[in-house]
Structure formats: C-alpha cells, structure tokens
Design an enzyme around this catalytic site. Structure first.
Site, PDB file in Angstrom:
ATOM      1  N   ARG A  32       8.146 -33.446  10.381  1.00 34.15           N
ATOM      2  CA  ARG A  32       7.105 -32.909  11.599  1.00 34.15           C
ATOM      3  C   ARG A  32       6.323 -31.784  11.108  1.00 34.15           C
ATOM      4  NH1 ARG A  32      11.805 -31.455  13.541  1.00 34.15           N
ATOM      5  NH2 ARG A  32      12.156 -29.701  15.073  1.00 34.15           N
ATOM      6  N   HIS A  33       7.110 -30.910  10.672  1.00 37.50           N
ATOM      7  CA  HIS A  33       6.512 -29.470  10.304  1.00 37.50           C
ATOM      8  C   HIS A  33       5.499 -29.410   9.105  1.00 37.50           C
ATOM      9  CE1 HIS A  33       9.323 -27.732  12.775  1.00 37.50           C
ATOM     10  NE2 HIS A  33      10.241 -28.416  12.126  1.00 37.50           N
ATOM     11  N   ARG A  92       2.397 -30.625  10.787  1.00 40.63           N
ATOM     12  CA  ARG A  92       1.509 -29.331  11.590  1.00 40.63           C
ATOM     13  C   ARG A  92       0.917 -28.214  10.349  1.00 40.63           C
ATOM     14  NH1 ARG A  92       6.947 -29.318  15.454  1.00 40.63           N
ATOM     15  NH2 ARG A  92       6.416 -30.986  16.368  1.00 40.63           N
ATOM     16  N   CYS A 102       3.237  -3.340   4.199  1.00 38.85           N
ATOM     17  CA  CYS A 102       2.485  -2.090   4.569  1.00 38.85           C
ATOM     18  C   CYS A 102       3.040  -1.655   5.786  1.00 38.85           C
ATOM     19  CB  CYS A 102       0.778  -2.548   4.719  1.00 38.85           C
ATOM     20  SG  CYS A 102       0.659  -3.676   6.069  1.00 38.85           S
ATOM     21  N   GLY A 103       2.223  -0.648   6.410  1.00 36.02           N
ATOM     22  CA  GLY A 103       3.127   0.012   7.467  1.00 36.02           C
ATOM     23  C   GLY A 103       3.366  -1.106   8.597  1.00 36.02           C
ATOM     24  N   THR A 104       2.390  -1.759   9.009  1.00 37.57           N
ATOM     25  CA  THR A 104       2.684  -2.945  10.061  1.00 37.57           C
ATOM     26  C   THR A 104       2.988  -4.196   9.670  1.00 37.57           C
ATOM     27  OG1 THR A 104       0.524  -3.361  10.361  1.00 37.57           O
ATOM     28  CG2 THR A 104       1.194  -1.523  11.734  1.00 37.57           C
ATOM     29  N   GLY A 105       2.726  -4.391   8.413  1.00 40.83           N
ATOM     30  CA  GLY A 105       2.488  -5.966   7.905  1.00 40.83           C
ATOM     31  C   GLY A 105       1.509  -6.713   8.326  1.00 40.83           C
ATOM     32  N   ARG A 134       7.109   0.402   8.255  1.00 40.42           N
ATOM     33  CA  ARG A 134       7.324   1.436   9.507  1.00 40.42           C
ATOM     34  C   ARG A 134       8.253   0.963  10.606  1.00 40.42           C
ATOM     35  NH1 ARG A 134       1.348   3.821   8.657  1.00 40.42           N
ATOM     36  NH2 ARG A 134       1.906   5.228   6.753  1.00 40.42           N
ATOM     37  N   HIS A 159       9.917 -24.036   8.885  1.00 38.87           N
ATOM     38  CA  HIS A 159       8.830 -24.723   9.758  1.00 38.87           C
ATOM     39  C   HIS A 159       7.516 -24.512   9.379  1.00 38.87           C
ATOM     40  CE1 HIS A 159      11.723 -24.882  13.573  1.00 38.87           C
ATOM     41  NE2 HIS A 159      12.199 -25.406  12.591  1.00 38.87           N
ATOM     42  N   ASN A 160       7.098 -23.299   8.708  1.00 41.69           N
ATOM     43  CA  ASN A 160       5.601 -22.961   8.267  1.00 41.69           C
ATOM     44  C   ASN A 160       5.304 -23.038   6.673  1.00 41.69           C
ATOM     45  OD1 ASN A 160       6.271 -20.472  10.603  1.00 41.69           O
ATOM     46  ND2 ASN A 160       5.137 -22.172  11.200  1.00 41.69           N
ATOM     47  N   ASP A 196       0.815  -1.310   0.073  1.00 41.85           N
ATOM     48  CA  ASP A 196      -0.084  -0.079   0.076  1.00 41.85           C
ATOM     49  C   ASP A 196       0.918   1.250  -0.146  1.00 41.85           C
ATOM     50  OD1 ASP A 196       0.885   0.160   2.685  1.00 41.85           O
ATOM     51  OD2 ASP A 196      -1.098   0.261   3.538  1.00 41.85           O
ATOM     52  N   HIS A 197       0.487   2.427   0.463  1.00 44.05           N
ATOM     53  CA  HIS A 197       1.052   3.704   0.283  1.00 44.05           C
ATOM     54  C   HIS A 197       2.172   3.596   1.272  1.00 44.05           C
ATOM     55  CE1 HIS A 197      -2.611   3.877   2.870  1.00 44.05           C
ATOM     56  NE2 HIS A 197      -1.780   4.806   3.694  1.00 44.05           N
ATOM     57  N   GLY A 207      -2.137  -5.813   8.342  1.00 40.98           N
ATOM     58  CA  GLY A 207      -3.250  -5.752   7.299  1.00 40.98           C
ATOM     59  C   GLY A 207      -3.032  -6.579   6.133  1.00 40.98           C
TER      60      GLY A 207
HETATM   61  C1  RB5 Z   1      -1.723   2.703   6.393  1.00 38.46           C
HETATM   62  O1  RB5 Z   1      -1.554   3.981   7.034  1.00 38.46           O
HETATM   63  C2  RB5 Z   1      -1.771   1.555   7.352  1.00 38.46           C
HETATM   64  O2  RB5 Z   1      -2.739   1.520   8.175  1.00 38.46           O
HETATM   65  C3  RB5 Z   1      -1.234   0.530   6.464  1.00 38.46           C
HETATM   66  O3  RB5 Z   1      -0.078   0.409   6.071  1.00 38.46           O
HETATM   67  C4  RB5 Z   1      -1.312  -0.936   7.545  1.00 38.46           C
HETATM   68  O4  RB5 Z   1      -0.189  -0.716   8.614  1.00 38.46           O
HETATM   69  C5  RB5 Z   1      -2.338  -1.571   7.876  1.00 38.46           C
HETATM   70  O5  RB5 Z   1      -2.297  -2.683   8.504  1.00 38.46           O
END
Ligand code: RB5
Length: 144
Positions: free
Chosen positions: A133-134, A137, A66-69, A110, A99-100, A9-10, A71
């Site tokens: 074993r993985h 699972r 994305c920002g946090t990974g 971010r 493993h996964n 995303d942005h 979403g």
């Molecule tokens: C965008 O601002 C932010 O919400 C998105 O990148 C992401 O972190 C969502 O999970």
C-alpha cells in the site's frame, strides 16, 4: 544501501566528516560531494550534486546535512524522483525507508547529537522499502 552520496553546508561539515568515517568503516562506499571545510557556503550548491548522483544511479542513496535539515530537504525535494526526509530519531529513519521509500536522508546537525546521527544513518541504509500500500501512496507524490 551500499553506496551513498554525502553533502553538507558549513553547519554540517564536522558531522559530515564524522559520518563519512563511520559509514566507510561499516563497508559503505561514500561519494563526498562537499563542502570540504567549515567556511560559509550556500547549501543548494551541495545538494544538487547529491540529488543528481542518486537520480543518475551513481549511488543508491544520499545523505545531506545542514543546520536544521530543512534547507537541504527543500532543495532535494525539487527533483521529482527524490524523496528526502528529515530525521531526528532512528524510528523516523526507519519509517521514511519502510513507508516513503526515501532515497535521501536529511540530518539537522544543530539539533541531533553526532551519536544519534550515526544511529539514524545506519538505520536509513539498512532498512528497505516495504512496498504494498505504501507503493501506491508513493506513486501519488509527484505532481509532474
Ligand atoms: C546555516 O547557517 C543554516 O541556515 C543552514 O545550515 C540550514 O539550517 C538551512 O536550512
């Protein structure tokens, strides 16, 4: 993995551009599913094409940023055959492959440096599933 679908995303756009260049220089074929600017967008719109590329075997794996990974991971993991893992270190990237059998790597733009992102992505594409074993699972993950 020799072929990767990439999406963001942005919040992940600048990192996606850097990572795309890095992977191409390493000889990996990259299919860019967008977004294509830092204009504000909705992350699921760019996750679905990446997840579908992996499911349809257009590419061997995917990378989402994305920002946090979170979403992008939440969206990708709605697909029964997708195993998307969020990584903030090389060690985690290695373990989600070993493993996964993760087929999509999710990066929190971010919260990791771009240098760390390159190391994480390289580890992800170079590491193979350990099986054994993985596999048992991993076969128990799907609820459908
Ligand atoms: C965008 O601002 C932010 O919400 C998105 O990148 C992401 O972190 C969502 O999970």
């Amino acid at each position: 993995m020799n072929t990767i679908a990439i999406g963001c995303d942005h919040a992940g756009f600048d990192y996606k551009e850097k990572l795309k260049t890095y992977l191409i220089e390493k000889g990996i074929q990259v299919v860019d599913k967008g977004t294509y600017s830092s204009d504000s967008v909705d992350y699921p719109d760019f996750v679905h094409p990446v997840a579908q590329a992996v499911i349809n075997s257009e590419t061997e794996g995917g990378i989402l940023i994305c920002g946090t990974g979170n979403g992008v991971a939440m969206t990708a993991n709605k697909y029964p055959d997708i195993r998307a893992g969020i990584c903030w270190s090389k060690e985690i990237a290695e373990l989600i492959r070993l493993h996964n059998d993760a087929n999509i790597l999710c990066i929190p733009a971010r919260f990791v440096s771009s240098h760390m992102m390159m190391d994480i992505a390289q580890t992800f594409v170079e590491t193979s599933f350990e099986g054994g074993r993985h596999k048992r699972r991993v076969d128990k993950i799907c609820v459908c």
